[in-house]
Design a protein around this motif. Sequence first.
Motif, PDB file in Angstrom:
ATOM      1  N   PRO A  60      -3.879  16.132  -1.381  1.00 11.34           N
ATOM      2  CA  PRO A  60      -4.523  16.041  -0.065  1.00 11.34           C
ATOM      3  C   PRO A  60      -5.127  14.667   0.208  1.00 11.34           C
ATOM      4  O   PRO A  60      -5.135  14.212   1.369  1.00 11.34           O
ATOM      5  CB  PRO A  60      -5.603  17.133  -0.119  1.00 11.34           C
ATOM      6  N   ILE A  61      -5.628  14.010  -0.838  1.00 10.39           N
ATOM      7  CA  ILE A  61      -6.165  12.660  -0.635  1.00 10.39           C
ATOM      8  C   ILE A  61      -5.047  11.727  -0.178  1.00 10.39           C
ATOM      9  O   ILE A  61      -5.231  10.900   0.730  1.00 10.39           O
ATOM     10  CB  ILE A  61      -6.811  12.131  -1.936  1.00 10.39           C
ATOM     11  N   ALA A  62      -3.865  11.858  -0.808  1.00  7.08           N
ATOM     12  CA  ALA A  62      -2.732  11.001  -0.443  1.00  7.08           C
ATOM     13  C   ALA A  62      -2.281  11.259   0.994  1.00  7.08           C
ATOM     14  O   ALA A  62      -1.962  10.312   1.733  1.00  7.08           O
ATOM     15  CB  ALA A  62      -1.569  11.240  -1.406  1.00  7.08           C
ATOM     16  N   VAL A  63      -2.245  12.509   1.406  1.00 12.65           N
ATOM     17  CA  VAL A  63      -1.838  12.832   2.780  1.00 12.65           C
ATOM     18  C   VAL A  63      -2.791  12.194   3.785  1.00 12.65           C
ATOM     19  O   VAL A  63      -2.357  11.565   4.771  1.00 12.65           O
ATOM     20  CB  VAL A  63      -1.782  14.362   2.974  1.00 12.65           C
ATOM     21  N   PHE A 118      -4.075   8.195   7.888  1.00  9.15           N
ATOM     22  CA  PHE A 118      -5.113   7.284   8.361  1.00  9.15           C
ATOM     23  C   PHE A 118      -4.636   5.834   8.270  1.00  9.15           C
ATOM     24  O   PHE A 118      -4.852   5.026   9.194  1.00  9.15           O
ATOM     25  CB  PHE A 118      -6.381   7.485   7.531  1.00  9.15           C
ATOM     26  N   GLY A 119      -3.960   5.496   7.160  1.00  5.66           N
ATOM     27  CA  GLY A 119      -3.491   4.131   6.972  1.00  5.66           C
ATOM     28  C   GLY A 119      -2.439   3.730   7.976  1.00  5.66           C
ATOM     29  O   GLY A 119      -2.417   2.585   8.464  1.00  5.66           O
ATOM     30  N   MET A 120      -1.540   4.649   8.311  1.00  2.95           N
ATOM     31  CA  MET A 120      -0.510   4.344   9.307  1.00  2.95           C
ATOM     32  C   MET A 120      -1.123   4.016  10.658  1.00  2.95           C
ATOM     33  O   MET A 120      -0.596   3.195  11.421  1.00  2.95           O
ATOM     34  CB  MET A 120       0.452   5.531   9.442  1.00  2.95           C
ATOM     35  N   ILE A 121      -2.261   4.629  10.961  1.00  4.61           N
ATOM     36  CA  ILE A 121      -2.910   4.425  12.261  1.00  4.61           C
ATOM     37  C   ILE A 121      -3.709   3.130  12.301  1.00  4.61           C
ATOM     38  O   ILE A 121      -3.626   2.367  13.277  1.00  4.61           O
ATOM     39  CB  ILE A 121      -3.821   5.621  12.597  1.00  4.61           C
ATOM     40  N   VAL A 122      -4.483   2.844  11.267  1.00  2.90           N
ATOM     41  CA  VAL A 122      -5.477   1.768  11.357  1.00  2.90           C
ATOM     42  C   VAL A 122      -5.061   0.457  10.690  1.00  2.90           C
ATOM     43  O   VAL A 122      -5.579  -0.605  11.055  1.00  2.90           O
ATOM     44  CB  VAL A 122      -6.837   2.222  10.788  1.00  2.90           C
ATOM     45  N   LEU A 123      -4.158   0.493   9.701  1.00  4.13           N
ATOM     46  CA  LEU A 123      -3.807  -0.738   9.002  1.00  4.13           C
ATOM     47  C   LEU A 123      -2.829  -1.565   9.819  1.00  4.13           C
ATOM     48  O   LEU A 123      -2.014  -1.036  10.562  1.00  4.13           O
ATOM     49  CB  LEU A 123      -3.201  -0.424   7.626  1.00  4.13           C
ATOM     50  N   ARG A 124      -2.907  -2.880   9.685  1.00  8.82           N
ATOM     51  CA  ARG A 124      -1.993  -3.797  10.343  1.00  8.82           C
ATOM     52  C   ARG A 124      -1.204  -4.556   9.283  1.00  8.82           C
ATOM     53  O   ARG A 124      -1.731  -4.923   8.244  1.00  8.82           O
ATOM     54  CB  ARG A 124      -2.747  -4.787  11.239  1.00  8.82           C
ATOM     55  N   GLU A 125       0.074  -4.803   9.599  1.00  7.42           N
ATOM     56  CA  GLU A 125       0.932  -5.489   8.647  1.00  7.42           C
ATOM     57  C   GLU A 125       0.679  -6.989   8.676  1.00  7.42           C
ATOM     58  O   GLU A 125       0.330  -7.552   9.721  1.00  7.42           O
ATOM     59  CB  GLU A 125       2.405  -5.185   8.964  1.00  7.42           C
ATOM     60  N   ASN A 126       0.825  -7.633   7.514  1.00 11.80           N
ATOM     61  CA  ASN A 126       0.678  -9.082   7.416  1.00 11.80           C
ATOM     62  C   ASN A 126       2.016  -9.776   7.624  1.00 11.80           C
ATOM     63  O   ASN A 126       3.079  -9.171   7.500  1.00 11.80           O
ATOM     64  CB  ASN A 126       0.126  -9.463   6.041  1.00 11.80           C
ATOM     65  N   GLU A 127       1.952 -11.054   7.936  1.00 12.62           N
ATOM     66  CA  GLU A 127       3.166 -11.846   7.992  1.00 12.62           C
ATOM     67  C   GLU A 127       3.614 -12.174   6.575  1.00 12.62           C
ATOM     68  O   GLU A 127       2.805 -12.292   5.660  1.00 12.62           O
ATOM     69  CB  GLU A 127       2.930 -13.139   8.772  1.00 12.62           C
ATOM     70  N   SER A 128       4.906 -12.336   6.393  1.00 11.41           N
ATOM     71  CA  SER A 128       5.459 -12.665   5.086  1.00 11.41           C
ATOM     72  C   SER A 128       4.893 -13.991   4.605  1.00 11.41           C
ATOM     73  O   SER A 128       4.810 -14.963   5.357  1.00 11.41           O
ATOM     74  CB  SER A 128       6.982 -12.756   5.167  1.00 11.41           C
ATOM     75  N   ALA A 161      -9.672   2.967   4.990  1.00 18.23           N
ATOM     76  CA  ALA A 161      -8.280   3.317   4.678  1.00 18.23           C
ATOM     77  C   ALA A 161      -7.917   2.987   3.243  1.00 18.23           C
ATOM     78  O   ALA A 161      -7.306   3.804   2.540  1.00 18.23           O
ATOM     79  CB  ALA A 161      -7.338   2.604   5.649  1.00 18.23           C
ATOM     80  N   VAL A 162      -8.275   1.789   2.767  1.00 21.98           N
ATOM     81  CA  VAL A 162      -7.872   1.404   1.405  1.00 21.98           C
ATOM     82  C   VAL A 162      -8.683   2.138   0.343  1.00 21.98           C
ATOM     83  O   VAL A 162      -8.231   2.283  -0.800  1.00 21.98           O
ATOM     84  CB  VAL A 162      -7.977  -0.115   1.198  1.00 21.98           C
ATOM     85  N   CYS A 163      -9.866   2.633   0.715  1.00 24.26           N
ATOM     86  CA  CYS A 163     -10.694   3.326  -0.270  1.00 24.26           C
ATOM     87  C   CYS A 163     -10.111   4.679  -0.682  1.00 24.26           C
ATOM     88  O   CYS A 163     -10.409   5.173  -1.768  1.00 24.26           O
ATOM     89  CB  CYS A 163     -12.122   3.497   0.262  1.00 24.26           C
ATOM     90  N   PHE A 164      -9.277   5.276   0.160  1.00 18.98           N
ATOM     91  CA  PHE A 164      -8.623   6.533  -0.238  1.00 18.98           C
ATOM     92  C   PHE A 164      -7.716   6.304  -1.452  1.00 18.98           C
ATOM     93  O   PHE A 164      -7.779   7.019  -2.442  1.00 18.98           O
ATOM     94  CB  PHE A 164      -7.812   7.101   0.934  1.00 18.98           C
TER      95      PHE A 164
END
Length: 503
Positions: free
Chosen positions: A176-179, A184-194, A18-21
């Motif tokens: 298209p890379i941004a889309v 993909f990022g919305m699906i696989v990434l998890r948010e960190n705690e503040s 995800a971050v490599c995009f």
Amino acid sequence: MTSSATPTRASPALTLIAVCFGLFMVGLDSTVVHIANPAIQADLGASFAELQWVINSYLLGLAVLLILGGKLGDRWGRKRMYLSGVVVFGIASVAIGLIGSIEGVIVFRVVQGISAAMLMPQTIALLRATFPREKFGMAVGIWGGVSSVAIAAGPLVSGILVEQAGWQWVFYINAPIAVIAVIFGMIVLRENESADDGPFDLLGVVLLGVFLFGIVFGVVQAQSWGWGSAKTLGTLIGSFIVFGAFLVTENRIRNPLLPLGLFRSRGVGIGGLVFFVNFFAILGVTFLITLFLLNTMGHSTVEAGLRMLPMSAFAVPAAPIGAALTAKWGARRVAALGLGLMTIALALLTLAGPDTSYWYMAVPFVILAFGSGFAIPSGAELIVGSAPVRLAGVASGFQTTCIQVGGAIGTAVLSSIVAAKVATSITDSGAPADLQEPAAAGVPISGLPQINDAFVSGLHIGLVVAAVLTAVVAVLVLTVIREEHTAEEIVDEQFVDGELAGR
């Protein structure tokens, strides 16, 4: 206010993808403009100075705000900052192709740089929070490989797009890379705690931003102002005065933008130098070699890109191998090895000229790719690997700032060396002063071979300067960092927390 949005642990492999995009987009846009600039100039009627700002405005927007971007990710959410940065980057890229004026291109290049500063620190911080410590080096190795491929492939991608579709597609390709990255990022990434919810260090943000802007702007403008001019010296000296005020401020407040306790580890500062000289050399040399291949040698944009392909092709295995070596030998030895290889490659490139075989460039390109690839994961281990996870964004912001400032200063300094050499030759030969601009870009001047030789000579001097810098930092790595993974060299989370609490 503290977020509690970490219901499940993110997949390390999917997080890396995800971050490599986003990483690829930012790296690509560091070098694609070099080959697209002549087409932009022809289409929009841009001056040479305006073309330089097409490159430098992006670097300024990126370099000035990177540490702030990392801090905001730690504080308000790395996933949120990463995806927001990707969206803005994609929109700005499309706007550049549609705007139809050189002023508009420069403005949206600044927006691109700002959005890159939002997303870049999160790429390493998300990896640091997701991968176990023993596998973090390999993740950064792949991260570095993707970054190196994007930077080195920029000229080839740009050449193909400019010739086949027009310069606008150098920027449209990001859409298209941004889309894909956002979905993909919305699906696989998890948010960190503040990381914290104390008062925000606004004064630190302003002071650091002014310092970074002044340093990069002063060095970039030195080519036109002159290195010894009052404007250049005043800008640089004033910037360091502001930096002194920044350090005093950070040492006195409770929630600093950049916790100075991180630098109690010698590895953090030396790791910053590793990244600085690495990208000083890579981006500075890429810029000049591109001019040499396009103008001096007369290759087409595609041909020039193909001749630089060894750097991008061998960057793919180089960084993961560097990560594996870092895990086995330690960051200190691998960083020194990588910079040593870069020194050798840069020295060998001084043997290349208009009349030499392509192999005089191809072989050093391969060595340079491996040297840079080894230095990236080992440098990241020295900086981010030693930082507590909760400050991974700040550490990553510092790392990426070193990359961008190194690249901007490297491009400006090496270009100035070439320009000074060409200017002396023009003066000595009695040639018209208006030949300075094309000659400094490597364009052959009919009937004046000494001016053409001056460009190549200036290129070689620039390569020597870059080689000396990489060699000096390689020695510093070996002498200043004495041990690997000791309590003295690693800043643990308890130490930083304790220092912050004691302010």
